[in-house]
Motif scaffolding. Structure first.
Motif, PDB file in Angstrom:
ATOM      1  N   ALA A  43       0.863  -1.186   0.000  1.00  8.57           N
ATOM      2  CA  ALA A  43       0.000   0.000   0.000  1.00  8.57           C
ATOM      3  C   ALA A  43       0.897   1.233   0.000  1.00  8.57           C
ATOM      4  CB  ALA A  43      -0.909   0.008   1.220  1.00  8.57           C
ATOM      5  N   LEU A  44       0.795   2.029  -1.038  1.00  6.01           N
ATOM      6  CA  LEU A  44       1.514   3.304  -1.107  1.00  6.01           C
ATOM      7  C   LEU A  44       0.561   4.407  -0.683  1.00  6.01           C
ATOM      8  CD1 LEU A  44       3.861   5.182  -1.967  1.00  6.01           C
ATOM      9  CD2 LEU A  44       2.884   5.168  -4.271  1.00  6.01           C
ATOM     10  N   ILE A  45       0.942   5.180   0.325  1.00  7.34           N
ATOM     11  CA  ILE A  45       0.089   6.249   0.842  1.00  7.34           C
ATOM     12  C   ILE A  45       0.636   7.591   0.375  1.00  7.34           C
ATOM     13  CG2 ILE A  45      -1.065   7.151   2.882  1.00  7.34           C
ATOM     14  CD1 ILE A  45      -1.393   4.130   2.521  1.00  7.34           C
ATOM     15  N   VAL A  46      -0.150   8.327  -0.390  1.00  7.12           N
ATOM     16  CA  VAL A  46       0.258   9.651  -0.878  1.00  7.12           C
ATOM     17  C   VAL A  46      -0.802  10.675  -0.501  1.00  7.12           C
ATOM     18  CG1 VAL A  46       1.628   8.721  -2.774  1.00  7.12           C
ATOM     19  CG2 VAL A  46      -0.791   9.270  -3.149  1.00  7.12           C
ATOM     20  N   CYS A  69       3.384  -9.593  -6.678  1.00  7.98           N
ATOM     21  CA  CYS A  69       3.134  -8.467  -5.766  1.00  7.98           C
ATOM     22  C   CYS A  69       1.879  -7.706  -6.183  1.00  7.98           C
ATOM     23  CB  CYS A  69       4.346  -7.529  -5.760  1.00  7.98           C
ATOM     24  SG  CYS A  69       4.134  -6.058  -4.732  1.00  7.98           S
ATOM     25  N   GLN A  70       0.983  -7.495  -5.241  1.00  5.87           N
ATOM     26  CA  GLN A  70      -0.213  -6.679  -5.462  1.00  5.87           C
ATOM     27  C   GLN A  70       0.086  -5.268  -4.980  1.00  5.87           C
ATOM     28  OE1 GLN A  70      -3.031  -6.586  -7.233  1.00  5.87           O
ATOM     29  NE2 GLN A  70      -4.439  -7.788  -6.013  1.00  5.87           N
ATOM     30  N   PHE A  71       0.009  -4.295  -5.881  1.00 12.64           N
ATOM     31  CA  PHE A  71       0.370  -2.920  -5.539  1.00 12.64           C
ATOM     32  C   PHE A  71      -0.873  -2.043  -5.563  1.00 12.64           C
ATOM     33  CE2 PHE A  71       2.271   1.194  -5.564  1.00 12.64           C
ATOM     34  CZ  PHE A  71       3.552   1.039  -5.061  1.00 12.64           C
ATOM     35  N   ARG A  72      -1.103  -1.339  -4.441  1.00 16.19           N
ATOM     36  CA  ARG A  72      -2.252  -0.441  -4.339  1.00 16.19           C
ATOM     37  C   ARG A  72      -1.796   0.956  -3.926  1.00 16.19           C
ATOM     38  NH1 ARG A  72      -4.292  -5.396  -2.278  1.00 16.19           N
ATOM     39  NH2 ARG A  72      -6.237  -6.074  -3.299  1.00 16.19           N
ATOM     40  N   VAL A  73      -2.575   1.941  -4.331  1.00 18.65           N
ATOM     41  CA  VAL A  73      -2.276   3.345  -4.016  1.00 18.65           C
ATOM     42  C   VAL A  73      -3.459   3.954  -3.273  1.00 18.65           C
ATOM     43  CG1 VAL A  73      -1.751   5.629  -4.941  1.00 18.65           C
ATOM     44  CG2 VAL A  73      -0.786   3.588  -6.039  1.00 18.65           C
ATOM     45  N   LEU A  74      -3.175   4.557  -2.130  1.00 12.38           N
ATOM     46  CA  LEU A  74      -4.188   5.291  -1.374  1.00 12.38           C
ATOM     47  C   LEU A  74      -3.813   6.761  -1.385  1.00 12.38           C
ATOM     48  CD1 LEU A  74      -6.622   5.514   0.556  1.00 12.38           C
ATOM     49  CD2 LEU A  74      -5.049   5.053   2.450  1.00 12.38           C
ATOM     50  N   CYS A  75      -4.671   7.589  -1.966  1.00 10.49           N
ATOM     51  CA  CYS A  75      -4.433   9.032  -2.051  1.00 10.49           C
ATOM     52  C   CYS A  75      -5.410   9.725  -1.114  1.00 10.49           C
ATOM     53  CB  CYS A  75      -4.625   9.505  -3.495  1.00 10.49           C
ATOM     54  SG  CYS A  75      -4.221  11.238  -3.758  1.00 10.49           S
ATOM     55  N   ASP A 102      -2.873  -1.285 -11.659  1.00 12.36           N
ATOM     56  CA  ASP A 102      -4.256  -1.387 -12.124  1.00 12.36           C
ATOM     57  C   ASP A 102      -5.075  -0.244 -11.518  1.00 12.36           C
ATOM     58  OD1 ASP A 102      -6.982  -2.080 -12.508  1.00 12.36           O
ATOM     59  OD2 ASP A 102      -6.451  -4.203 -12.635  1.00 12.36           O
ATOM     60  N   PRO A 103      -5.773   0.546 -12.342  1.00  4.27           N
ATOM     61  CA  PRO A 103      -6.570   1.667 -11.821  1.00  4.27           C
ATOM     62  C   PRO A 103      -7.577   1.238 -10.750  1.00  4.27           C
ATOM     63  CG  PRO A 103      -6.348   1.863 -14.188  1.00  4.27           C
ATOM     64  CD  PRO A 103      -5.771   0.525 -13.819  1.00  4.27           C
ATOM     65  N   SER A 104      -8.020  -0.023 -10.794  1.00  5.37           N
ATOM     66  CA  SER A 104      -8.961  -0.503  -9.782  1.00  5.37           C
ATOM     67  C   SER A 104      -8.294  -0.626  -8.411  1.00  5.37           C
ATOM     68  CB  SER A 104      -9.552  -1.855 -10.196  1.00  5.37           C
ATOM     69  OG  SER A 104      -8.549  -2.855 -10.245  1.00  5.37           O
ATOM     70  N   ASN A 105      -6.955  -0.576  -8.398  1.00  6.28           N
ATOM     71  CA  ASN A 105      -6.207  -0.641  -7.140  1.00  6.28           C
ATOM     72  C   ASN A 105      -5.814   0.744  -6.633  1.00  6.28           C
ATOM     73  OD1 ASN A 105      -6.315  -3.415  -6.966  1.00  6.28           O
ATOM     74  ND2 ASN A 105      -4.357  -3.736  -7.984  1.00  6.28           N
ATOM     75  N   VAL A 106      -6.458   1.765  -7.181  1.00  9.04           N
ATOM     76  CA  VAL A 106      -6.177   3.145  -6.770  1.00  9.04           C
ATOM     77  C   VAL A 106      -7.403   3.701  -6.045  1.00  9.04           C
ATOM     78  CG1 VAL A 106      -5.579   5.466  -7.543  1.00  9.04           C
ATOM     79  CG2 VAL A 106      -4.643   3.473  -8.735  1.00  9.04           C
ATOM     80  N   MET A 107      -7.207   4.128  -4.811  1.00  9.59           N
ATOM     81  CA  MET A 107      -8.296   4.666  -4.004  1.00  9.59           C
ATOM     82  C   MET A 107      -8.014   6.131  -3.666  1.00  9.59           C
ATOM     83  SD  MET A 107     -11.154   4.416  -2.352  1.00  9.59           S
ATOM     84  CE  MET A 107     -11.458   2.636  -2.390  1.00  9.59           C
ATOM     85  N   VAL A 108      -8.984   6.999  -3.935  1.00  7.16           N
ATOM     86  CA  VAL A 108      -8.857   8.423  -3.619  1.00  7.16           C
ATOM     87  C   VAL A 108      -9.876   8.783  -2.544  1.00  7.16           C
ATOM     88  CG1 VAL A 108      -8.940  10.777  -4.502  1.00  7.16           C
ATOM     89  CG2 VAL A 108      -8.108   8.928  -5.974  1.00  7.16           C
ATOM     90  N   VAL A 109      -9.395   9.386  -1.464  1.00  8.95           N
ATOM     91  CA  VAL A 109     -10.261   9.800  -0.360  1.00  8.95           C
ATOM     92  C   VAL A 109     -10.625  11.273  -0.532  1.00  8.95           C
ATOM     93  CG1 VAL A 109     -10.400  10.162   2.132  1.00  8.95           C
ATOM     94  CG2 VAL A 109      -9.232   8.130   1.219  1.00  8.95           C
TER      95      VAL A 109
END
Length: 279
Positions: A43-46, A69-75, A102-109
């Motif tokens: 999980a990458l937190i930006v 490796c499953q890579f996800r991004v939390l913005c 994968d764009p489905s692994n990108v979460m924007v808060v």
């Protein structure tokens, strides 16, 4: 005599930097010794859309390319300071696609208490709560974020580190989860580009260096952020080491409290002047 000696040393150093970068694929065995171990669910937190390619491109390129490796991004914000939140969300997903995520692994808060504002200090406990929710939901074993200074001193960047350290210090992270912070460097090193590669290999515990083709993709990813691609960011992309190399330290190896109110002390004149360019 001394000028010639310094010239020779400088020339040899430049040659070393170029060789380390150009022939990096041939040195993969050594380079991988400096990579994180047992990474399966990252999980990458930006803080903002465009942070992923401006600061974390090399590590994303390496880990997202790993089929195991499953890579996800939390913005933590949509970057809506100019009313372009929806546009920037789309730009973020397009950028991540280019980087291999994968764009489905990108979460924007999008939270009213987490505005995109370099002068607003986000609530550390709220940020920690959101981060922990996603770590648990994603079953993350590895979490990456900014270091204590946040590269540029941006308050939104810095609170991500303090929130993650708060979770670590309070033993709230899952037992199998390891947290790592992006190494902060001096202003001089920050703009050395590939010439900081040998220094980073020597000083950083974990290192990811992008190949030439990966650097091109990172810059193309930044090109997805059309709403943000102004002249000073183009200069940043041309000279920043973070486009070429990422160094990380484990959170448990770092010092500093979680409720540090002295962060304004770090805002030197240069950082204040160029904060808008580095975000």
């Amino acid at each position: 005599m001394w000028p010639l000696l310094l010239l020779l040393i400088g020339s040899l150093y430049v040659l070393l930097c170029v060789l380390l970068h150009v022939f990096q694929p041939l040195l993969a065995g050594y380079a991988e010794r400096k990579w994180l171990r047992n990474v399966r669910n990252v999980a990458l937190i930006v803080a903002h859309p465009d942070d992923e390619c401006m600061f974390f491109g090399p590590v994303i390129m390496k880990l997202a390319a790993d089929t195991g490796c499953q890579f996800r991004v939390l913005c933590l914000s949509s970057g809506n300071s100019e009313g372009l939140g929806d546009v920037r969300k789309t730009e973020l997903k397009n950028s991540c696609r280019i980087l291999g995520v994968d764009p489905s692994n990108v979460m924007v808060v999008s939270h009213t208490r987490l505005p995109d504002d370099s002068l607003v200090r986000w609530d550390q406990r709220l940020v920690a709560k959101i981060i922990l929710q996603h770590i648990l939901a994603w079953n993350s074993d590895t979490v990456l974020t900014f270091g204590s200074y946040g590269v540029s001193g941006h308050l939104n960047h810095r609170v991500l580190y303090s929130a993650l350290r708060y979770l670590y210090s309070g033993k709230q992270l899952p037992a199998c989860c390891c947290a790592y912070a992006l190494d902060d460097v001096s202003v001089v090193r920050k703009y050395l580009g590939l010439f900081d590669v040998p220094i980073t290999y020597l000083l950083s515990r974990y290192v990811y260096v992008a190949t030439y083709s990966e650097v091109v993709r990172i810059k193309n990813a930044m090109g997805s952020h059309r709403s943000q691609l102004v002249w000073f960011r183009k200069l940043y992309l041309a000279f920043s080491r973070y486009v070429v190399i990422n160094g990380f330290s484990a959170i448990d190896d770092l010092t500093g409290g979680c409720d540090d109110d002295s962060e304004d002390d770090y805002f030197d004149f240069f950082s204040r002047t160029f904060l808008f360019a580095c975000k």
